[in-house]
Motif scaffolding. Structure first.
Motif, PDB file in Angstrom:
ATOM      1  N   ARG A 189     -19.906  38.885  50.102  1.00 45.41           N
ATOM      2  CA  ARG A 189     -20.736  38.695  51.297  1.00 45.41           C
ATOM      3  C   ARG A 189     -21.124  40.048  51.902  1.00 45.41           C
ATOM      4  O   ARG A 189     -22.272  40.249  52.305  1.00 45.41           O
ATOM      5  N   GLN A 190     -20.206  40.969  51.952  1.00 48.14           N
ATOM      6  CA  GLN A 190     -20.500  42.278  52.532  1.00 48.14           C
ATOM      7  C   GLN A 190     -21.425  43.088  51.631  1.00 48.14           C
ATOM      8  O   GLN A 190     -22.235  43.888  52.123  1.00 48.14           O
ATOM      9  N   TYR A 191     -21.348  42.868  50.336  1.00 49.27           N
ATOM     10  CA  TYR A 191     -22.223  43.588  49.414  1.00 49.27           C
ATOM     11  C   TYR A 191     -23.684  43.147  49.512  1.00 49.27           C
ATOM     12  O   TYR A 191     -24.577  43.812  48.974  1.00 49.27           O
ATOM     13  N   LEU A 192     -23.958  42.051  50.204  1.00 47.05           N
ATOM     14  CA  LEU A 192     -25.338  41.602  50.348  1.00 47.05           C
ATOM     15  C   LEU A 192     -26.171  42.570  51.191  1.00 47.05           C
ATOM     16  O   LEU A 192     -27.398  42.587  51.073  1.00 47.05           O
ATOM     17  N   LEU A 193     -25.520  43.351  52.036  1.00 50.70           N
ATOM     18  CA  LEU A 193     -26.236  44.337  52.847  1.00 50.70           C
ATOM     19  C   LEU A 193     -26.450  45.605  52.023  1.00 50.70           C
ATOM     20  O   LEU A 193     -25.491  46.218  51.554  1.00 50.70           O
ATOM     21  N   ARG A 194     -27.727  45.982  51.862  1.00 51.09           N
ATOM     22  CA  ARG A 194     -28.069  47.091  50.986  1.00 51.09           C
ATOM     23  C   ARG A 194     -27.416  48.408  51.420  1.00 51.09           C
ATOM     24  O   ARG A 194     -26.973  49.196  50.587  1.00 51.09           O
ATOM     25  N   ASP A 195     -27.357  48.654  52.731  1.00 48.01           N
ATOM     26  CA  ASP A 195     -26.745  49.903  53.203  1.00 48.01           C
ATOM     27  C   ASP A 195     -25.297  50.021  52.756  1.00 48.01           C
ATOM     28  O   ASP A 195     -24.815  51.115  52.433  1.00 48.01           O
ATOM     29  N   TYR A 196     -24.602  48.917  52.742  1.00 47.93           N
ATOM     30  CA  TYR A 196     -23.198  48.862  52.321  1.00 47.93           C
ATOM     31  C   TYR A 196     -23.116  49.068  50.809  1.00 47.93           C
ATOM     32  O   TYR A 196     -22.377  49.923  50.322  1.00 47.93           O
ATOM     33  N   ALA A 197     -23.899  48.286  50.083  1.00 49.23           N
ATOM     34  CA  ALA A 197     -23.822  48.305  48.622  1.00 49.23           C
ATOM     35  C   ALA A 197     -24.275  49.633  48.031  1.00 49.23           C
ATOM     36  O   ALA A 197     -23.763  50.071  46.992  1.00 49.23           O
ATOM     37  N   ASP A 198     -25.233  50.300  48.698  1.00 48.78           N
ATOM     38  CA  ASP A 198     -25.784  51.544  48.159  1.00 48.78           C
ATOM     39  C   ASP A 198     -24.983  52.786  48.541  1.00 48.78           C
ATOM     40  O   ASP A 198     -25.310  53.894  48.098  1.00 48.78           O
ATOM     41  N   THR A 199     -23.954  52.636  49.358  1.00 50.33           N
ATOM     42  CA  THR A 199     -23.117  53.784  49.696  1.00 50.33           C
ATOM     43  C   THR A 199     -22.399  54.265  48.432  1.00 50.33           C
ATOM     44  O   THR A 199     -21.741  53.479  47.754  1.00 50.33           O
ATOM     45  N   PRO A 200     -22.532  55.532  48.081  1.00 52.20           N
ATOM     46  CA  PRO A 200     -21.858  56.029  46.877  1.00 52.20           C
ATOM     47  C   PRO A 200     -20.339  55.861  46.990  1.00 52.20           C
ATOM     48  O   PRO A 200     -19.766  55.995  48.073  1.00 52.20           O
ATOM     49  N   VAL A 201     -19.707  55.581  45.872  1.00 56.65           N
ATOM     50  CA  VAL A 201     -18.256  55.451  45.835  1.00 56.65           C
ATOM     51  C   VAL A 201     -17.621  56.759  46.302  1.00 56.65           C
ATOM     52  O   VAL A 201     -18.016  57.848  45.886  1.00 56.65           O
ATOM     53  N   GLY A 202     -16.655  56.641  47.220  1.00 58.03           N
ATOM     54  CA  GLY A 202     -15.975  57.813  47.731  1.00 58.03           C
ATOM     55  C   GLY A 202     -16.565  58.369  49.006  1.00 58.03           C
ATOM     56  O   GLY A 202     -16.009  59.308  49.581  1.00 58.03           O
ATOM     57  N   GLU A 203     -17.690  57.799  49.468  1.00 59.44           N
ATOM     58  CA  GLU A 203     -18.287  58.249  50.713  1.00 59.44           C
ATOM     59  C   GLU A 203     -18.092  57.201  51.803  1.00 59.44           C
ATOM     60  O   GLU A 203     -17.863  56.017  51.515  1.00 59.44           O
ATOM     61  N   HIS A 204     -18.191  57.643  53.066  1.00 56.31           N
ATOM     62  CA  HIS A 204     -18.006  56.730  54.183  1.00 56.31           C
ATOM     63  C   HIS A 204     -19.236  55.836  54.375  1.00 56.31           C
ATOM     64  O   HIS A 204     -20.374  56.300  54.252  1.00 56.31           O
ATOM     65  N   ILE A 205     -18.990  54.586  54.657  1.00 60.55           N
ATOM     66  CA  ILE A 205     -20.070  53.635  54.910  1.00 60.55           C
ATOM     67  C   ILE A 205     -20.694  53.967  56.265  1.00 60.55           C
ATOM     68  O   ILE A 205     -19.989  54.121  57.260  1.00 60.55           O
ATOM     69  N   SER A 206     -22.006  54.078  56.293  1.00 58.57           N
ATOM     70  CA  SER A 206     -22.698  54.531  57.495  1.00 58.57           C
ATOM     71  C   SER A 206     -23.016  53.371  58.438  1.00 58.57           C
ATOM     72  O   SER A 206     -22.944  52.192  58.067  1.00 58.57           O
ATOM     73  N   SER A 207     -23.399  53.728  59.647  1.00 57.46           N
ATOM     74  CA  SER A 207     -23.746  52.753  60.674  1.00 57.46           C
ATOM     75  C   SER A 207     -25.089  52.079  60.377  1.00 57.46           C
ATOM     76  O   SER A 207     -25.978  52.682  59.762  1.00 57.46           O
ATOM     77  N   ILE A 208     -25.242  50.838  60.819  1.00 60.48           N
ATOM     78  CA  ILE A 208     -26.537  50.141  60.733  1.00 60.48           C
ATOM     79  C   ILE A 208     -26.964  49.666  62.124  1.00 60.48           C
ATOM     80  O   ILE A 208     -27.707  48.695  62.263  1.00 60.48           O
TER      81      ILE A 208
END
Length: 235
Positions: A189-208
Motif C-alpha cells: 500500500r505504501q509503495y503505491l505512492l511514487r515519491d515513496y517507491a522512487d526513493t533510492p535504497v539507503g536514502e531518507h524518504i522525503s516529505s510530500i
C-alpha cells in the motif's frame, strides 16, 4: 558551498516511548494456540506479529503528510465519510508535518529503521518480550508481546504526561486505519505512492506535504460542490 541536509532524529527515549505506545495500540489478544504452545510469556496481554508490520505502522506515525494522503485515499473510497477528510485537513493545516516528522530510510522492503536499540530498554524493564520464528536460513518472523507491566506503564504515562496524548491518538488512528492488514499488505500500500517507491535504497524518504495540501484543496472543493448539489432548492 551547499550546506548538508540536516536529518531530524528522535532520541532513543522518544523512539522507545513511541514504539511502546504503538505496540499497545496494535496488540491483539493472545490466542489459545499461542498460550498452549507456551510461545507467549505468562504475563502477556497482547501480541504484534512481524517486524514489517510494526515498521509500516511506525512510518505513518513518523510521516504525518503520508498519513494524511492515506486518509484522503480512504475518503475517496468512502466520500460519505467526510470525517476522513477532516482528519487529513487537521494534519495538513497545522505545522505537524514538519514538527512530528522523523525520517526513515528506504530499504529493500520499504521504510526502515533498526528497532533493536529502541526496543531493548522496553525488554530490559519487563515491558515487552520479543521472539523470532526461525526458518532454514533466516528469521521468518519477529513477534512482539506486550506484557502486563508494559500496559501499566502506558496507562501511567498517559495519566502523568499529557504531552504524550498526541502519540496515543495518532498510534490508535494509524492502527484503526489499517485494521486487519498484515505487514506485506501495508508495504504494498505504501509503495503505491511514487515519491515513496522512487526513493533510492539507503536514502531518507522525503516529505510530500506540498502535494498533499494541493490534493486536500481539490478534494475539499469537490466535497463542497457535491454537498451544494444535494441541497434541495427552496420552494
Amino acid at each position: 558551498m551547499v550546506s548538508p541536509v540536516v536529518i531530524r532524529r528522535a532520541s532513543r527515549w522518544q523512539d522507545s516511548v513511541r514504539l511502546l505506545l504503538l505496540i499497545d495500540a496494535a496488540a491483539r489478544p493472545i490466542s489459545e494456540t499461542e498460550t498452549e504452545t507456551e510461545a507467549a510469556p505468562p504475563t502477556s496481554v497482547g501480541v504484534v506479529h512481524t517486524q514489517v508490520r510494526l515498521q509500516k505502522l511506525d512510518f505513518w506515525v513518523r510521516y504525518p503528510d503520508y498519513l494524511a494522503f492515506e486518509l484522503m485515499n480512504e475518503y475517496e473510497k468512502a466520500p460519505d465519510e467526510p470525517e476522513l477528510l477532516n482528519l487529513a485537513a487537521g494534519i495538513l493545516n497545522s505545522d505537524e508535518p514538519d514538527l512530528r516528522r522523523f525520517p526513515m530510510l528506504r530499504y529493500k522492503f520499504g521504510a526502515f529503521q533498526e528497532l533493536d536499540d529502541s526496543l531493548a530498554p522496553l525488554v530490559e524493564r519487563g515491558l515487552l518480550s520479543k521472539t523470532q520464528v526461525l526458518g532454514q536460513k533466516r528469521v521468518v518472523e519477529h513477534i512482539y508481546y506486550l506484557l502486563e507491566r508494559g500496559r501499566e506503564v502506558v496507562d501511567a504515562m498517559i495519566a502523568d504526561a499529557p504531552a504524550l496524548e498526541w502519540y496515543v491518538e495518532r498510534t490508535r488512528l494509524v492502527v484503526d486505519l489499517v485494521d486487519g492488514l498484515g505487514g506485506t499488505q501495508l508495504k504494498d500500500r505504501q509503495y503505491l505512492l511514487r515519491d515513496y517507491a522512487d526513493t533510492p535504497v539507503g536514502e531518507h524518504i522525503s516529505s510530500i506535504t506540498d502535494q498533499a495540501r494541493v490534493r486536500l484543496g481539490e478534494l475539499q472543493s469537490s466535497h463542497v460542490a457535491s454537498a451544494a448539489r444535494t441541497v434541495p432548492e427552496a420552494s
